[in-house]
Design a protein around this motif. Structure first.
Motif, PDB file in Angstrom:
ATOM      1  N   PRO A  68       0.820  -1.218   0.000  1.00 50.07           N
ATOM      2  CA  PRO A  68       0.000   0.000   0.000  1.00 50.07           C
ATOM      3  C   PRO A  68       0.856   1.271   0.000  1.00 50.07           C
ATOM      4  O   PRO A  68       0.465   2.281  -0.594  1.00 50.07           O
ATOM      5  CB  PRO A  68      -0.811  -0.129   1.289  1.00 50.07           C
ATOM      6  N   ASP A  69       2.032   1.208   0.618  1.00 49.14           N
ATOM      7  CA  ASP A  69       2.914   2.385   0.608  1.00 49.14           C
ATOM      8  C   ASP A  69       3.386   2.706  -0.809  1.00 49.14           C
ATOM      9  O   ASP A  69       3.452   3.869  -1.215  1.00 49.14           O
ATOM     10  CB  ASP A  69       4.143   2.146   1.499  1.00 49.14           C
ATOM     11  N   ASP A  70       3.711   1.642  -1.566  1.00 48.45           N
ATOM     12  CA  ASP A  70       4.123   1.851  -2.965  1.00 48.45           C
ATOM     13  C   ASP A  70       2.999   2.486  -3.755  1.00 48.45           C
ATOM     14  O   ASP A  70       3.225   3.389  -4.572  1.00 48.45           O
ATOM     15  CB  ASP A  70       4.499   0.518  -3.623  1.00 48.45           C
ATOM     16  N   MET A  71       1.788   1.973  -3.545  1.00 46.11           N
ATOM     17  CA  MET A  71       0.630   2.504  -4.274  1.00 46.11           C
ATOM     18  C   MET A  71       0.449   3.986  -3.958  1.00 46.11           C
ATOM     19  O   MET A  71       0.192   4.802  -4.845  1.00 46.11           O
ATOM     20  CB  MET A  71      -0.642   1.738  -3.875  1.00 46.11           C
ATOM     21  N   ALA A  72       0.595   4.309  -2.678  1.00 43.70           N
ATOM     22  CA  ALA A  72       0.405   5.708  -2.260  1.00 43.70           C
ATOM     23  C   ALA A  72       1.448   6.608  -2.910  1.00 43.70           C
ATOM     24  O   ALA A  72       1.123   7.673  -3.438  1.00 43.70           O
ATOM     25  CB  ALA A  72       0.486   5.818  -0.748  1.00 43.70           C
ATOM     26  N   ARG A  73       2.699   6.163  -2.909  1.00 43.23           N
ATOM     27  CA  ARG A  73       3.762   6.999  -3.473  1.00 43.23           C
ATOM     28  C   ARG A  73       3.539   7.242  -4.963  1.00 43.23           C
ATOM     29  O   ARG A  73       3.749   8.335  -5.457  1.00 43.23           O
ATOM     30  CB  ARG A  73       5.127   6.344  -3.250  1.00 43.23           C
ATOM     31  N   LEU A  74       3.121   6.187  -5.653  1.00 49.57           N
ATOM     32  CA  LEU A  74       2.882   6.349  -7.090  1.00 49.57           C
ATOM     33  C   LEU A  74       1.715   7.311  -7.327  1.00 49.57           C
ATOM     34  O   LEU A  74       1.772   8.181  -8.191  1.00 49.57           O
ATOM     35  CB  LEU A  74       2.585   4.993  -7.725  1.00 49.57           C
ATOM     36  N   ALA A  75       0.654   7.130  -6.523  1.00 52.09           N
ATOM     37  CA  ALA A  75      -0.527   7.980  -6.711  1.00 52.09           C
ATOM     38  C   ALA A  75      -0.225   9.442  -6.375  1.00 52.09           C
ATOM     39  O   ALA A  75      -0.792  10.353  -6.971  1.00 52.09           O
ATOM     40  CB  ALA A  75      -1.671   7.476  -5.843  1.00 52.09           C
ATOM     41  N   GLU A  96       3.740  11.449   6.026  1.00 47.23           N
ATOM     42  CA  GLU A  96       2.399  11.830   6.482  1.00 47.23           C
ATOM     43  C   GLU A  96       1.398  11.736   5.325  1.00 47.23           C
ATOM     44  O   GLU A  96       0.272  11.251   5.488  1.00 47.23           O
ATOM     45  CB  GLU A  96       2.444  13.266   7.015  1.00 47.23           C
ATOM     46  N   ALA A  97       1.840  12.191   4.149  1.00 44.95           N
ATOM     47  CA  ALA A  97       0.953  12.142   2.986  1.00 44.95           C
ATOM     48  C   ALA A  97       0.644  10.702   2.605  1.00 44.95           C
ATOM     49  O   ALA A  97      -0.488  10.385   2.217  1.00 44.95           O
ATOM     50  CB  ALA A  97       1.607  12.875   1.811  1.00 44.95           C
ATOM     51  N   VAL A  98       1.641   9.832   2.759  1.00 43.05           N
ATOM     52  CA  VAL A  98       1.430   8.413   2.436  1.00 43.05           C
ATOM     53  C   VAL A  98       0.384   7.821   3.379  1.00 43.05           C
ATOM     54  O   VAL A  98      -0.551   7.131   2.953  1.00 43.05           O
ATOM     55  CB  VAL A  98       2.773   7.644   2.537  1.00 43.05           C
ATOM     56  N   TRP A 132      -3.097   9.103   2.554  1.00 42.60           N
ATOM     57  CA  TRP A 132      -3.648   8.476   1.341  1.00 42.60           C
ATOM     58  C   TRP A 132      -4.176   7.080   1.665  1.00 42.60           C
ATOM     59  O   TRP A 132      -5.266   6.698   1.253  1.00 42.60           O
ATOM     60  CB  TRP A 132      -2.562   8.414   0.262  1.00 42.60           C
ATOM     61  N   LYS A 133      -3.376   6.332   2.438  1.00 43.92           N
ATOM     62  CA  LYS A 133      -3.776   4.961   2.764  1.00 43.92           C
ATOM     63  C   LYS A 133      -5.064   4.947   3.582  1.00 43.92           C
ATOM     64  O   LYS A 133      -5.968   4.133   3.342  1.00 43.92           O
ATOM     65  CB  LYS A 133      -2.652   4.260   3.538  1.00 43.92           C
ATOM     66  N   ALA A 134      -5.139   5.859   4.531  1.00 38.99           N
ATOM     67  CA  ALA A 134      -6.344   5.920   5.369  1.00 38.99           C
ATOM     68  C   ALA A 134      -7.557   6.289   4.518  1.00 38.99           C
ATOM     69  O   ALA A 134      -8.646   5.721   4.663  1.00 38.99           O
ATOM     70  CB  ALA A 134      -6.139   6.938   6.485  1.00 38.99           C
ATOM     71  N   ASP A 135      -7.366   7.203   3.615  1.00 34.52           N
ATOM     72  CA  ASP A 135      -8.480   7.666   2.793  1.00 34.52           C
ATOM     73  C   ASP A 135      -8.966   6.584   1.839  1.00 34.52           C
ATOM     74  O   ASP A 135     -10.160   6.452   1.573  1.00 34.52           O
ATOM     75  CB  ASP A 135      -8.038   8.910   2.016  1.00 34.52           C
TER      76      ASP A 135
END
Lengths: 719, 325
Positions: B33-40, B49-51, B54-57
């Motif tokens: 999920p961290d990879d997905m967040a960084r790409l997005a 914090e942004a990662v 994003w994951k929580a959202d």
């Protein structure tokens, strides 16, 4: 065969019924109209200005939204000019006691900076249903029942639209949106470190949103950001921590464009279709508005009827007048009525359609490079005869980007600031021939880098003054890479004579970590291996997927890697920070992937970042470059060059690597385009018709044999 | 028959669950999920914090398959797998990571895919079967030999060659139809002619040889000799007897692909800029959009199962000896 003939005749008749070329992919009613045709290869994911960041997104949002500032289209070096603002914002510096400080005050004394922005009155939003009102002045579509809204499948189905004047509060609203808990602005992390109170505001908003239904309208005006104050209908102030002169560049990006709160209230109503959102249908005050958003096929921008116009620049850099770039000086923009962007994933169809005249401009892929341009022995680039005959023009420009080969300074073999590590990295920097890389893999499109700063960025020096003396010699007026013998000598001084580790007696093995895959990745990896073999170093290529590669960089476990950086804004700070110690990627989440930390460099960076451009700043940058040349945390790669082709009917196109809102400047000659399209695309049905007789002859034995069989008796006739 | 169909539908449930589990495992084996967040989030200026935000959202802040912090059923249900997969069984695909409605995308994109796939399929089937019957009829003659050589040659050429060559010849050299693009309604025809033609020509080698083998095998059977011995015309023998009796293997290969026509063709859609479903999955994989990947894999497996059921049903129509048991 009769069926085939009939089909061909019907098809020919149908195509003949169309006027103009048969292979024209656009509707007949668009013929001869003032429309610019372009393409996109990847669908934009976000068109909300708070989120859009990728190039394929900003190419649309930059035409629609109107941030306070923009870049001058023609002048170089890049220069900020007002867009929605009526003048460039003023910065006032304050100390911790709230006293005003002079403009040239050292950054250490500045506690806060206030930017005062005033916008031009009389700017109106594009027609949009969010502004539609009834006769009594109340909103027509905001606050209506969910059932009434659910019948609308696209924005164009709303019967009524309206507009209103742009106000300073809309800019403040957009800054609040940077902290929206359901939007994920890529610059929130950065801005929350600067804009006073943004972080606290985000926390309050997150708490308020905790119990709210997902995607519901969140009233951002319930709270205020300490550092954002609306001081009048056309003026507002942004207060940032400390001194950060580069902040004004952010005011030229869509992140700081105005967004009306009505738009968000409109889109976030219960009953609204999922794809009717601000992320799908922007609402702006710029020269264009999006009228069709079908990212699976095409995106259409049309002239915003409420845009008051903007005069074309009347000054540029030397040569612009001769190139015809000032022919339209003072005329009101935009010139093009409509821009149609078609989805075109593959480069071959794109290129062929460009040659047929169905796209107005194109880049040059490696496949078509040789048929398009020729590079002389002196490096001059010329269009091929065929292209020149077609009236195609070539424009070249060097990107505000740097591609580099980085060394992980935390690595025990390749890293470290001691003499051993420095000399090893310097030897590798000499051995890896970036000019050859540009020649082989980019058809010569790029220039070898002498430091982190690309041309066009303050601090970049051309000629002898900018040469990296550790890697190049200046001979006969040009930089010549040092001979491999010098690299070998450096390697020996580092303790690896002939590539053998003197301490262990074993060959030195270094590792290139990469996410390059496929045939192109393999050939690049082989090329890097060959480069290091010149100095008898063994290179092992550790290929992996992008996620694992990035993980290695974050963990500081990569050894040698290749990365690139595109400028966010034209300031040396935006490149030098990639080597700023506190921004180490392994020790934080910064962009310094080499984890380079040199106290002298860091101190110079801290001074340089807050200075205005001038001789003093240039001297500091020179010193920083000298440190980087000596320490060699990067093997400075190259700055890519872009080649763009345009047809003869396209005017006022000048590459601008900072401004993305170039559509309004472009002018086309539709009559010439029609003429050229007709000349280039005459239908040739002959070969198909000519193919019919040979096919018929080839198939002829089949019915003959069939008939013979049908008539034959079971036994041969007795004689 | 009804009971058989119910049984097959029930069998489909564990298959679909299994496919979901495998997709989930494969996807999260290479992406976190961290990879997905960084790409997005765009790769630049991305903070931890942004990662997390994003994951929580997006609902990726839960454990993947087992939530030890919860109790009872929530240990299973309050996980990424359950939250992202359960609603698919009622065909609620949710939203992609870019916030767009996946169901809307599928409904919109399936029509262009069908616009190419259905004519290619029908015209191709008619051509291949006719050509194969012709070769079977003239077996062991120079026509058969020439046909087989042609088929083997056609099979040996990459589909990409047909596409690029077809575009070059028909659209660039002869300027007869647009190279790429798409339109709705009747205006779509000029964009569809070339991909359909290329699709048919591209498949002629493999399909014709396959059908020819089936027909030749059938033509050696006793009933064909009997039919000829009775003096039936060759056309009657071929179309009335051979084709009908060869339909079982033909149907096995044909009916199963009908539902999959919705899913489109990746290369064809990509080169002809057809806004179909073919490229949707690949785009999602490139963007690490798990929401779209799981939806498309689920849809693909569902349609494949539908195709298999339809194949079984079609057997009973062409061969009265086949019974549902």
């Amino acid at each position: 065969m009769r069926a085939l003939d009939t089909f061909l005749l019907i098809a020919a008749a149908a195509l003949a019924g169309c006027q103009g070329p048969w292979n024209n992919p656009y509707p007949a009613e668009e013929r001869g109209r003032n429309i610019l045709y372009s393409a996109f290869s990847e669908q934009p994911k976000h068109l909300d200005p708070v989120q859009s960041y990728f190039e394929n997104e900003i190419q649309f949002t930059a035409q629609i939204y109107m941030p306070p500032l923009q870049y001058h289209y023609l002048k170089r070096p890049y220069e900020l000019v007002p867009f929605a603002a009526d003048r460039l914002p003023t910065a006032t510096y304050y100390d911790a006691g709230g006293r005003v400080l002079p403009q040239d005050v050292p950054a250490a004394r500045v506690a806060r900076t206030v930017y005062r922005v005033t916008i031009r009155p009389g700017i109106y939003y594009q027609p949009h249903p969010a502004f539609a009102t009834k006769a009594d002045g109340t909103s027509r579509y905001i606050g209506v029942p969910a059932q009434a809204l659910s019948r609308y499948r696209s924005l164009g189905e709303f019967e009524h639209t309206g507009t209103r004047e742009l106000r300073a509060a809309d800019f403040a609203y957009q800054i609040k949106r940077l902290a929206h808990p359901w939007l994920h602005s890529p610059i929130y992390g950065l801005m929350s470190g600067y804009i006073v109170g943004l972080k606290g505001y985000a926390e309050k908003l997150r708490e308020a949103a905790a119990d709210a239904p997902r995607n519901a309208y969140l009233d951002l005006d319930r709270f205020e950001i300490d550092g954002v104050t609306v001081t009048g209908p056309y003026s507002f102030e942004i207060t940032i921590e400390g001194k950060y002169p580069q902040f004004v560049y952010w005011l030229a990006m869509p992140f700081f464009s105005p967004v009306p709160h009505e738009a968000e209230r409109f889109y976030r109503q219960p009953g609204m279709q999922a794809n009717i959102s601000l992320d799908w249908y922007p609402v702006g005050t710029g020269p264009y508005m999006m009228t069709v958003n079908n990212p699976n096929r095409s995106i259409v921008l049309e002239r915003n009827p409420n845009f008051a116009g903007e005069p074309y620049p009347d000054e540029g850099e030397p040569g612009d007048r001769e190139a015809g770039l000032l022919d339209d000086a003072g005329r009101m923009m935009p010139f093009v009525d409509k821009a149609v962007y078609s989805l075109e994933r593959e480069s071959i169809p794109y290129w062929n359609k460009f040659l047929q005249g169905y796209y107005d401009a194109s880049g040059i892929s490696s496949d078509s490079f040789d048929q398009t341009v020729s590079v002389s022995a002196t490096g001059d680039v010329q269009l091929s005869e065929d292209m020149s005959r077609r009236g195609i023009q070539l424009q070249t420009s060097v990107s505000a980007s740097t591609i580099y080969m980085g060394f992980n300074m935390l690595d025990p073999v390749i890293g470290g600031l001691d003499e051993r590590g420095r000399k090893l990295r310097q030897a590798i920097s000499i051995a890896v021939d970036m000019e050859e890389l540009v020649s082989i893999f980019r058809n010569g499109r790029g220039i070898a880098a002498q430091g982190p700063l690309p041309p066009g960025i303050f601090g970049h020096r051309d000629g002898e003054a900018g040469v990296n003396r550790q890697v190049y010699d200046w001979i006969d007026g040009r930089a010549v890479r040092k001979p491999v013998q010098e690299a070998k000598a450096l390697l020996a001084q580092a303790g690896y004579p002939d590539g053998i580790d003197a301490a262990t007696g074993k060959p030195l093995v270094v590792y290139l970590d990469t996410a390059m895959v496929g045939p192109e990745g393999k050939s690049r990896a082989d090329w890097f291996t060959k480069q290091l073999r010149k100095i008898n170093l063994q290179l092992v290529v550790r290929s992996t997927d992008l996620n694992r590669f990035q993980e290695k960089l974050r963990n500081g476990t990569a050894q040698i890697y290749v990365l690139g950086w595109n400028a966010d804004y034209p300031d040396p700070e935006n490149f030098m920070f990639l080597l700023h110690g506190p921004q180490s990627r392994a020790h934080g989440s910064g962009e310094n992937a080499s984890n380079y930390a040199n106290p002298e460099f860091d101190a110079l960076f801290e001074r340089m970042r807050n200075m205005e451009n001038g001789p003093e700043r240039l001297a500091i940058i020179d010193r920083m470059n000298a440190i980087l040349h000596r320490d060699a945390p990067w093997s400075f790669g190259f700055h890519p060059a872009d080649y763009t082709l345009t047809h003869a009917w396209v005017h006022n196109r000048k590459p601008n690597k900072m401004a993305n809102n170039g559509l309004k400047y472009q002018r086309i000659d539709p009559a010439l385009r029609e003429q050229r399209r007709a000349e280039c695309n005459p239908p040739v049905p002959g070969p198909l018709l000519l193919a019919a007789p040979p096919v018929a002859i080839a198939m002829h034995p089949a019915p003959v044999t069939w008939r013979r069989r049908e008539r034959a008796s079971a036994l041969p006739a007795r004689g | 028959m009804f009971g058989y169909l119910i049984r097959r539908v029930l069998y489909a449930v564990p298959i679909l669950v299994g496919v979901n589990v495998i997709t989930f495992a494969l996807f999260f084996f290479v992406n976190s999920p961290d990879d997905m967040a960084r790409l997005a989030l765009g790769g630049k200026h991305v903070t931890a914090e942004a990662v997390e935000k994003w994951k929580a959202d997006k609902g990726y802040d839960r454990p993947l398959i087992f939530n030890a912090a919860r109790e009872g059923m929530a240990q299973v249900t309050d996980t990424v797998f359950f939250q992202k997969s359960a609603r698919m069984f009622v065909f609620d695909f949710g939203r992609g990571d870019d916030g767009r409605d996946i169901g809307y995308e599928i409904r919109t994109r399936m029509w262009p895919s069908l616009a190419i796939a259905v004519p290619t399929f029908l015209v191709g089937l008619a051509c291949y079967i006719s050509f194969a019957l012709l070769l079977a009829l003239f077996r062991a003659t120079y026509l058969d030999l020439a046909g087989v050589i042609l088929c083997v040659t056609a099979m040996s050429i990459s589909s990409l060659f047909y596409i690029i060559g077809g575009q070059y010849l028909v659209s660039k050299l002869w300027n007869l139809v647009p190279i790429s693009g798409y339109d709705t309604g009747l205006d779509a025809w000029k964009f569809l002619v070339l991909p359909v033609l290329i699709g048919v020509v591209g498949g002629v080698g493999a399909s014709t040889r396959w059908y020819r083998t089936i027909f030749i095998e059938e033509m050696h059977k006793d009933y064909v000799r009997t039919a000829r011995a009775k003096g039936l015309p060759e056309s009657r023998v071929l179309f009335g007897h051979v084709l009908r009796n060869a339909l079982i293997p033909v149907l096995t290969g044909v009916v199963v692909v009908i539902p999959a026509l919705f899913l489109g063709s990746l290369i064809m859609e990509s080169f002809f800029a057809i806004p179909g479903l073919g490229s949707y999955t690949i785009e999602a994989i490139n963007n690490q959009d798990y929401g779209v990947v799981r939806a498309m894999v689920f849809l693909g497996s569902f349609l494949y199962i539908v195709g298999l059921v339809l194949t079984d049903v079609s057997y009973t129509l062409v061969d009265p000896r086949v019974r549902f048991e």
